[in-house]
Design an enzyme around this catalytic site. Structure first.
Site, PDB file in Angstrom:
ATOM      1  N   GLY A  16      53.768  71.949   8.957  1.00 50.38           N
ATOM      2  CA  GLY A  16      54.596  72.653   8.006  1.00 50.38           C
ATOM      3  C   GLY A  16      54.781  71.911   6.664  1.00 50.38           C
ATOM      4  O   GLY A  16      54.336  70.708   6.648  1.00 50.38           O
ATOM      5  N   GLY A  17      55.425  72.584   5.756  1.00 49.59           N
ATOM      6  CA  GLY A  17      55.854  71.681   4.560  1.00 49.59           C
ATOM      7  C   GLY A  17      56.913  71.134   4.443  1.00 49.59           C
ATOM      8  O   GLY A  17      57.429  70.944   5.381  1.00 49.59           O
ATOM      9  N   ALA A  18      57.247  70.593   3.210  1.00 52.91           N
ATOM     10  CA  ALA A  18      58.392  69.907   3.197  1.00 52.91           C
ATOM     11  C   ALA A  18      59.681  70.672   3.464  1.00 52.91           C
ATOM     12  O   ALA A  18      59.796  71.929   2.840  1.00 52.91           O
ATOM     13  CB  ALA A  18      58.599  69.112   1.832  1.00 52.91           C
ATOM     14  N   LYS A  22      59.952  71.763  10.474  1.00 56.92           N
ATOM     15  CA  LYS A  22      58.957  71.284  11.409  1.00 56.92           C
ATOM     16  C   LYS A  22      59.573  69.921  12.213  1.00 56.92           C
ATOM     17  O   LYS A  22      59.273  70.148  13.559  1.00 56.92           O
ATOM     18  CB  LYS A  22      57.744  70.815  10.781  1.00 56.92           C
ATOM     19  CG  LYS A  22      57.864  69.502   9.883  1.00 56.92           C
ATOM     20  CD  LYS A  22      56.474  69.425   9.132  1.00 56.92           C
ATOM     21  CE  LYS A  22      56.904  68.316   8.110  1.00 56.92           C
ATOM     22  NZ  LYS A  22      57.549  68.538   6.846  1.00 56.92           N
ATOM     23  N   HIS A  57      68.122  60.654   9.951  1.00 55.38           N
ATOM     24  CA  HIS A  57      67.160  61.175  11.048  1.00 55.38           C
ATOM     25  C   HIS A  57      67.626  60.588  12.379  1.00 55.38           C
ATOM     26  O   HIS A  57      67.720  61.165  13.434  1.00 55.38           O
ATOM     27  CB  HIS A  57      65.714  60.926  10.684  1.00 55.38           C
ATOM     28  CG  HIS A  57      65.103  62.095  10.027  1.00 55.38           C
ATOM     29  ND1 HIS A  57      64.982  63.408  10.423  1.00 55.38           N
ATOM     30  CD2 HIS A  57      64.873  62.014   8.601  1.00 55.38           C
ATOM     31  CE1 HIS A  57      64.614  64.158   9.383  1.00 55.38           C
ATOM     32  NE2 HIS A  57      64.396  63.597   8.201  1.00 55.38           N
ATOM     33  N   GLU A  69      59.380  51.683  15.681  1.00 56.18           N
ATOM     34  CA  GLU A  69      58.755  51.882  14.394  1.00 56.18           C
ATOM     35  C   GLU A  69      57.306  51.501  14.570  1.00 56.18           C
ATOM     36  O   GLU A  69      56.711  50.606  14.820  1.00 56.18           O
ATOM     37  CB  GLU A  69      59.398  50.698  13.528  1.00 56.18           C
ATOM     38  CG  GLU A  69      60.975  50.966  13.497  1.00 56.18           C
ATOM     39  CD  GLU A  69      61.266  52.253  12.800  1.00 56.18           C
ATOM     40  OE1 GLU A  69      60.424  52.789  12.061  1.00 56.18           O
ATOM     41  OE2 GLU A  69      62.609  52.413  13.166  1.00 56.18           O
ATOM     42  N   ASP A  91      56.565  61.301  14.364  1.00 54.21           N
ATOM     43  CA  ASP A  91      57.028  61.859  13.265  1.00 54.21           C
ATOM     44  C   ASP A  91      57.060  60.937  12.071  1.00 54.21           C
ATOM     45  O   ASP A  91      57.697  59.725  11.854  1.00 54.21           O
ATOM     46  CB  ASP A  91      58.509  62.443  13.326  1.00 54.21           C
ATOM     47  CG  ASP A  91      58.902  63.303  12.220  1.00 54.21           C
ATOM     48  OD1 ASP A  91      58.112  63.688  11.351  1.00 54.21           O
ATOM     49  OD2 ASP A  91      60.276  63.762  12.489  1.00 54.21           O
TER      50      ASP A  91
END
Length: 202
Positions: A16-18, A22, A57, A69, A91
């Site tokens: 998906g885009g920004a 997504k 997030h 991480e 992600d």
């Protein structure tokens, strides 16, 4: 020969885009998937604004999820996560690529992160390190066990105009090739636009 789609594990690429929704969609799938859940985060806090985004997030995710991480060594992190988690969220692939591409092209890495190769390594060595890491990720995806669900989030960056900067064009090309390679291994691919999931492969 590139890895073939995994016929057993659920490998789901979500594009998906920004601000397309997504990541939210991927997390909604992870909440409904078998626990334990591992979250592989590829972003690093290069400035205060990015640090705030990361904190936001993290606060939205369940406390039971284990966050790892992985700004560079994503294949290693995935291998470790699959030993204890049934569901893994990655992600995102595009930030991971961005980290690597900056290192490959300019030898830049964030002050608190160890670079993937020595700082004085040649650009040929840095490129080889990226290609090896990319291949390792695809192999881990192809070999995931039947009980595993792996949700990979990535940006679609090729729908706009051609960038006028060589580094930006390189990034766009590498992102497209990475998405194609992961989609070939994936059992499902979904494109998210305006918060709406559009199945591309199932």
């Amino acid at each position: 020969m590139p890895p073939t789609p995994n016929p057993q594990a659920t490998i789901h690429l979500i594009l998906g885009g920004a601000r397309s929704g997504k990541s939210r969609y991927a997390e909604s799938l992870a909440r409904a998937a078998p626990e334990p859940v591992a979250y592989l985060a590829t972003a690093h806090a290069g400035d205060d604004e990015m640090a705030a985004r990361i904190a936001h997030h993290r606060a939205q995710r369940p406390n039971t999820w284990h966050t790892i991480e992985a700004p560079y060594h994503l294949s290693r992190a995935l291998d470790a996560a699959l030993t204890h988690a049934n569901t893994v969220v990655i992600d995102c692939l595009t930030l991971w690529l961005s980290n690597w591409l900056l290192w490959w092209e300019t030898a830049w890495s964030p002050p608190h992160a160890l670079p993937p190769t020595p700082r004085d390594a040649s650009d040929v060595t840095r490129r080889a390190a990226w290609e090896a890491e990319r291949a390792a990720l695809l192999e881990h995806l192809a070999k995931a066990a039947p009980h595993h669900t792996i949700l990979l989030v990535a940006n679609e960056v090729g729908l706009g105009i051609v960038p006028n900067d060589p580094l930006a064009r390189h990034f766009r090309d590498e992102a497209g090739w990475l998405n194609q390679a992961v989609a070939a291994v994936a059992t499902r691919v979904t494109f998210v636009a305006a918060g709406l999931p559009l199945p591309l492969k199932s």
